[in-house]
Write a protein that holds these residues in place. Structure first.
Motif, PDB file in Angstrom:
ATOM      1  N   ASN A 103       0.819  -1.208   0.000  1.00  0.00           N
ATOM      2  CA  ASN A 103       0.000   0.000   0.000  1.00  0.00           C
ATOM      3  C   ASN A 103       0.860   1.268   0.000  1.00  0.00           C
ATOM      4  O   ASN A 103       0.495   2.268  -0.619  1.00  0.00           O
ATOM      5  N   LYS A 104       1.997   1.217   0.688  1.00  0.00           N
ATOM      6  CA  LYS A 104       2.879   2.381   0.707  1.00  0.00           C
ATOM      7  C   LYS A 104       3.489   2.616  -0.668  1.00  0.00           C
ATOM      8  O   LYS A 104       3.624   3.771  -1.111  1.00  0.00           O
ATOM      9  N   HIS A 105       3.854   1.537  -1.361  1.00  0.00           N
ATOM     10  CA  HIS A 105       4.393   1.675  -2.720  1.00  0.00           C
ATOM     11  C   HIS A 105       3.346   2.272  -3.655  1.00  0.00           C
ATOM     12  O   HIS A 105       3.652   3.165  -4.458  1.00  0.00           O
ATOM     13  N   LEU A 106       2.101   1.814  -3.542  1.00  0.00           N
ATOM     14  CA  LEU A 106       1.015   2.367  -4.351  1.00  0.00           C
ATOM     15  C   LEU A 106       0.786   3.832  -4.006  1.00  0.00           C
ATOM     16  O   LEU A 106       0.584   4.670  -4.897  1.00  0.00           O
ATOM     17  N   CYS A 107       0.839   4.133  -2.713  1.00  0.00           N
ATOM     18  CA  CYS A 107       0.626   5.502  -2.260  1.00  0.00           C
ATOM     19  C   CYS A 107       1.692   6.444  -2.817  1.00  0.00           C
ATOM     20  O   CYS A 107       1.381   7.541  -3.305  1.00  0.00           O
ATOM     21  N   GLU A 108       2.937   6.029  -2.784  1.00  0.00           N
ATOM     22  CA  GLU A 108       4.023   6.858  -3.285  1.00  0.00           C
ATOM     23  C   GLU A 108       3.947   7.031  -4.799  1.00  0.00           C
ATOM     24  O   GLU A 108       4.281   8.101  -5.325  1.00  0.00           O
ATOM     25  N   SER A 109       3.511   5.995  -5.505  1.00  0.00           N
ATOM     26  CA  SER A 109       3.354   6.116  -6.960  1.00  0.00           C
ATOM     27  C   SER A 109       2.230   7.092  -7.304  1.00  0.00           C
ATOM     28  O   SER A 109       2.319   7.828  -8.292  1.00  0.00           O
ATOM     29  N   LEU A 110       1.175   7.116  -6.485  1.00  0.00           N
ATOM     30  CA  LEU A 110       0.095   8.092  -6.685  1.00  0.00           C
ATOM     31  C   LEU A 110       0.605   9.504  -6.450  1.00  0.00           C
ATOM     32  O   LEU A 110       0.247  10.440  -7.182  1.00  0.00           O
ATOM     33  N   ALA A 111       1.433   9.682  -5.431  1.00  0.00           N
ATOM     34  CA  ALA A 111       2.010  10.999  -5.155  1.00  0.00           C
ATOM     35  C   ALA A 111       2.873  11.471  -6.327  1.00  0.00           C
ATOM     36  O   ALA A 111       2.829  12.650  -6.712  1.00  0.00           O
ATOM     37  N   ASP A 112       3.631  10.559  -6.917  1.00  0.00           N
ATOM     38  CA  ASP A 112       4.512  10.916  -8.036  1.00  0.00           C
ATOM     39  C   ASP A 112       3.718  11.285  -9.286  1.00  0.00           C
ATOM     40  O   ASP A 112       4.097  12.211 -10.023  1.00  0.00           O
ATOM     41  N   SER A 113       2.622  10.563  -9.553  1.00  0.00           N
ATOM     42  CA  SER A 113       1.851  10.822 -10.768  1.00  0.00           C
ATOM     43  C   SER A 113       0.926  12.025 -10.632  1.00  0.00           C
ATOM     44  O   SER A 113       0.697  12.744 -11.608  1.00  0.00           O
ATOM     45  N   CYS A 114       0.414  12.265  -9.439  1.00  0.00           N
ATOM     46  CA  CYS A 114      -0.523  13.378  -9.243  1.00  0.00           C
ATOM     47  C   CYS A 114       0.187  14.691  -8.923  1.00  0.00           C
ATOM     48  O   CYS A 114      -0.293  15.762  -9.313  1.00  0.00           O
ATOM     49  N   PHE A 115       1.298  14.609  -8.210  1.00  0.00           N
ATOM     50  CA  PHE A 115       2.012  15.822  -7.795  1.00  0.00           C
ATOM     51  C   PHE A 115       3.514  15.662  -8.055  1.00  0.00           C
ATOM     52  O   PHE A 115       4.306  15.491  -7.125  1.00  0.00           O
ATOM     53  N   PRO A 116       3.930  15.710  -9.315  1.00  0.00           N
ATOM     54  CA  PRO A 116       5.362  15.548  -9.645  1.00  0.00           C
ATOM     55  C   PRO A 116       6.184  16.681  -9.035  1.00  0.00           C
ATOM     56  O   PRO A 116       5.868  17.854  -9.213  1.00  0.00           O
ATOM     57  N   ILE A 117       7.229  16.324  -8.321  1.00  0.00           N
ATOM     58  CA  ILE A 117       8.013  17.334  -7.603  1.00  0.00           C
ATOM     59  C   ILE A 117       8.831  18.213  -8.548  1.00  0.00           C
ATOM     60  O   ILE A 117       9.295  19.284  -8.155  1.00  0.00           O
ATOM     61  N   ASN A 118       9.002  17.775  -9.796  1.00  0.00           N
ATOM     62  CA  ASN A 118       9.807  18.553 -10.742  1.00  0.00           C
ATOM     63  C   ASN A 118       8.990  19.568 -11.531  1.00  0.00           C
ATOM     64  O   ASN A 118       9.500  20.203 -12.446  1.00  0.00           O
TER      65      ASN A 118
END
Length: 270
Positions: A169-184
């Motif tokens: 679930n944490k891996h899925l959560c982090e992938s959602l963070a990357d796709s929805c809110f890209p830090i770059n």
């Protein structure tokens, strides 16, 4: 020679008729197959997506994420799983109206039901053809990352933590963070990325006692509470107005009695 030409002409016509028949047969078979596929997909038992969990996931997004997104004036990109277009049930949910305590109305055909679950069944049975099955996705698939079980069972005893499930679930959560809110993509998405990790992802751990939604939720405005508060203020103002007018009247009455008393004393013979 004429007979040969006639036979060739008949054979040519026969080939054309056979070709047309074959095309019609193939088209009919394709239409029939498409109809079967539509019926299979449109059937309640064929859509493998929990409407209830999708609804809980949408509720969590609206209460625990969107207030911060709106504050940053950020628009969720369509590639993000949280975008409304990616919820297979979003259009149906928007055509659901809670008109009274025991009345739910279908926005498509205006039919009413006593409970929401009966309206859900009505959507599955009568309006499944309106689901966007090509582009939309099942929002319930991200329930693990959004802590849907925690929200649904908030009052029950906490279950034992499963390290494997927590890591998944944490891996899925982090992938959602990357796709929805890209830090770059700038400081706004970077702040929302960090917030999303704290709000949802950090709690996916069996170490420590971290709880989800650490940044809080959207506060619900209780209309009844507001109405009662306004009513109490109005009644309080009326009470003080009554006291003021009563005291003012008593003061005038006392002054009038004093004047009458003084006048009667002056008129009394010596």
């Amino acid at each position: 020679m004429t007979m040969i030409w006639v036979w060739h002409h008949r054979l040519f016509l026969l080939c054309i008729l056979c070709g047309l028949f074959s095309l019609q047969f193939i088209k009919g078979y394709a239409d029939s197959s498409a109809g079967r596929i539509l019926n299979q997909v449109g059937g309640n038992h064929q859509i493998h997506c929990s409407r209830e969990r999708s609804r809980i996931a949408w509720k969590i997004i609206q209460e625990y994420l969107m207030p911060f997104v709106d504050k940053e004036k950020y628009h969720i990109p369509k590639r993000c799983r949280f975008h409304p277009d990616n919820d297979i049930y979003r259009d149906q949910e928007q055509h659901k109206f809670h008109t009274d305590i025991n009345e739910w109305q279908c926005g498509y055909c205006k039919k009413s039901f006593y409970e929401e679950k009966h309206l859900d069944q009505h959507f599955d049975n009568r309006h499944s053809n309106l689901l966007s099955l090509n582009e939309s996705q099942c929002l319930a698939d991200v329930c693990g990352a959004l802590h849907c079980d925690h929200e649904m069972n908030s009052g029950s005893k906490k279950s034992k933590c499963n390290p494997a499930a927590a890591a998944k679930n944490k891996h899925l959560c982090e992938s959602l963070a990357d796709s929805c809110f890209p830090i770059n993509e700038g400081p706004v998405t970077s702040r929302l990325h960090e917030l999303f990790l704290h709000q949802f992802c950090d709690a996916h751990s069996c170490i420590g006692n971290r709880k989800p939604f650490s940044r809080g939720r959207r506060k619900k405005t209780n209309v009844f509470y507001i109405f009662v508060s306004i009513l109490l203020v109005v009644l309080l103002l009326l009470y003080y107005l009554y006291i003021y007018l009563y005291q003012r009247g008593m003061k005038r009455e006392n002054q009038m009695l004093k004047r009458i008393s003084q006048t009667s004393r002056k008129k009394k013979p010596s």
